[in-house]
Design a protein around this motif. Structure first.
Motif, short mmCIF file in Angstrom:
data_model
loop_
_atom_site.label_atom_id
_atom_site.label_comp_id
_atom_site.label_asym_id
_atom_site.label_seq_id
_atom_site.Cartn_x
_atom_site.Cartn_y
_atom_site.Cartn_z
N TRP A 16 -13.15 -5.56 -6.49
CA TRP A 16 -12.90 -4.91 -5.20
C TRP A 16 -12.11 -3.64 -5.45
CZ3 TRP A 16 -10.92 -9.51 -6.79
CH2 TRP A 16 -9.56 -9.56 -7.05
N ALA A 17 -12.19 -2.74 -4.52
CA ALA A 17 -11.48 -1.46 -4.64
C ALA A 17 -10.00 -1.64 -4.35
CB ALA A 17 -12.08 -0.45 -3.67
N THR A 18 -9.17 -0.89 -5.06
CA THR A 18 -7.73 -0.91 -4.80
C THR A 18 -7.20 0.46 -4.40
OG1 THR A 18 -7.23 -0.56 -7.13
CG2 THR A 18 -7.29 -2.85 -6.34
N SER A 19 -8.06 1.46 -4.37
CA SER A 19 -7.65 2.77 -3.87
C SER A 19 -8.86 3.47 -3.26
CB SER A 19 -7.01 3.61 -4.96
OG SER A 19 -7.93 3.92 -5.97
N PHE A 20 -8.53 4.33 -2.30
CA PHE A 20 -9.58 5.01 -1.55
C PHE A 20 -9.25 6.49 -1.45
CE2 PHE A 20 -9.57 0.61 -0.45
CZ PHE A 20 -10.90 0.27 -0.38
N ASP A 66 -1.12 -5.19 -6.14
CA ASP A 66 -1.45 -6.61 -6.26
C ASP A 66 -1.11 -7.46 -5.04
OD1 ASP A 66 -2.45 -6.04 -8.73
OD2 ASP A 66 -0.81 -6.95 -9.85
N PRO A 67 0.01 -7.24 -4.36
CA PRO A 67 0.31 -8.10 -3.20
C PRO A 67 -0.67 -7.93 -2.02
CG PRO A 67 2.30 -7.05 -3.99
CD PRO A 67 1.15 -6.41 -4.69
N ALA A 68 -1.47 -6.88 -2.05
CA ALA A 68 -2.45 -6.66 -0.97
C ALA A 68 -3.50 -7.76 -1.01
CB ALA A 68 -3.11 -5.30 -1.12
N CYS A 82 0.84 -1.20 0.00
CA CYS A 82 0.00 0.00 0.00
C CYS A 82 0.87 1.24 0.00
CB CYS A 82 -0.96 -0.01 1.19
SG CYS A 82 -0.17 -0.03 2.81
N PHE A 83 0.25 2.37 -0.38
CA PHE A 83 0.97 3.64 -0.48
C PHE A 83 0.01 4.80 -0.23
CE2 PHE A 83 -0.67 2.52 -4.59
CZ PHE A 83 -1.21 3.71 -5.08
N PHE A 84 0.57 5.92 0.20
CA PHE A 84 -0.21 7.13 0.40
C PHE A 84 0.20 8.13 -0.67
CE2 PHE A 84 -0.73 11.44 2.09
CZ PHE A 84 -2.09 11.43 2.31
N GLN A 85 -0.78 8.61 -1.43
CA GLN A 85 -0.53 9.61 -2.48
C GLN A 85 -1.19 10.92 -2.07
OE1 GLN A 85 -1.19 8.55 -6.70
NE2 GLN A 85 -2.45 10.38 -6.75
N LEU A 135 -8.55 -2.35 6.61
CA LEU A 135 -8.04 -2.57 5.25
C LEU A 135 -6.55 -2.90 5.28
CD1 LEU A 135 -9.78 0.26 3.22
CD2 LEU A 135 -9.93 -2.20 2.74
N ILE A 136 -5.79 -2.15 6.04
CA ILE A 136 -4.34 -2.35 6.11
C ILE A 136 -4.02 -3.70 6.71
CG2 ILE A 136 -2.22 -1.52 7.24
CD1 ILE A 136 -3.40 1.38 6.76
N LYS A 137 -4.73 -4.09 7.76
CA LYS A 137 -4.52 -5.41 8.38
C LYS A 137 -4.82 -6.52 7.37
CE LYS A 137 -5.50 -5.03 13.29
NZ LYS A 137 -6.57 -5.22 14.28
N LYS A 138 -5.95 -6.39 6.67
CA LYS A 138 -6.33 -7.41 5.69
C LYS A 138 -5.34 -7.45 4.54
CE LYS A 138 -10.10 -9.07 2.82
NZ LYS A 138 -11.40 -8.85 2.26
N ALA A 139 -4.91 -6.28 4.06
CA ALA A 139 -3.97 -6.22 2.95
C ALA A 139 -2.65 -6.89 3.30
CB ALA A 139 -3.72 -4.77 2.56
N ALA A 140 -2.22 -6.75 4.55
CA ALA A 140 -0.94 -7.31 4.99
C ALA A 140 -1.00 -8.78 5.33
CB ALA A 140 -0.43 -6.52 6.19
N SER A 141 -2.21 -9.32 5.48
CA SER A 141 -2.33 -10.72 5.92
C SER A 141 -1.92 -11.72 4.85
CB SER A 141 -3.76 -11.00 6.34
OG SER A 141 -4.64 -10.93 5.23
#
Length: 150
Positions: free
Chosen positions: A124-128, A114-116, A95-98, A144-150
């Protein structure tokens, strides 16, 4: 002689499909790839990028997202990605912050690559889009961050 004119004309024409911001991001990414650094240096680079964010609200969001990742997804490693604060797992950006001003956007974005681990059905959404971090938004981002990292 006509061929020479055409080739000269062709050389003077150039296609420039990238904005100044996009070219800047690509140059930053090239520098990032050349500068292989350890975890402490990578985190320092992320904190430096966060400190450089001009908009106070965006900077505060980036600081808070950094804290959320460190607390709730410590397996993600901070690193910069195209000059933005980002977080990786096994060397791949999750993930990244823009910030909004990065590409002159209307709002800041928390994006996932993709690795999220966010797969949910066929779409599903890939940016918010983010305008501010309320307690409710922070709760959603944490999940979201917890799920993405799992």
């Amino acid at each position: 002689m006509t061929t020479t004119k055409k080739s000269t004309a062709a050389k003077s024409k150039s296609y420039d499909g990238f904005t100044d911001e996009e070219r800047g991001a690509m140059k930053e990414r090239a520098r990032e790839l050349k500068a292989a650094s350890g975890k402490a240096e990578a985190e320092a680079a992320v904190l430096e990028k966060i400190a450089e964010i001009a908009d106070e609200g965006d900077r505060a969001m980036a600081e808070r997202i950094h804290a959320i990742v460190k607390e709730h997804a410590p397996e993600l490693s901070p690193k910069t990605w195209y000059g933005m604060p980002a977080y990786a797992k096994n060397g791949k950006i999750v993930c990244f912050f823009q910030p909004a001003d990065k590409f002159k956007a209307r709002y800041s974005t928390l994006g996932f690559n993709d690795p999220a681990n966010l797969d949910d059905g066929d779409m599903w959404a890939t940016s918010f889009a983010l305008t501010k971090l309320t307690p409710a938004v922070e709760k959603q981002l944490t999940a979201l961050i917890k799920k993405a990292a799992s």
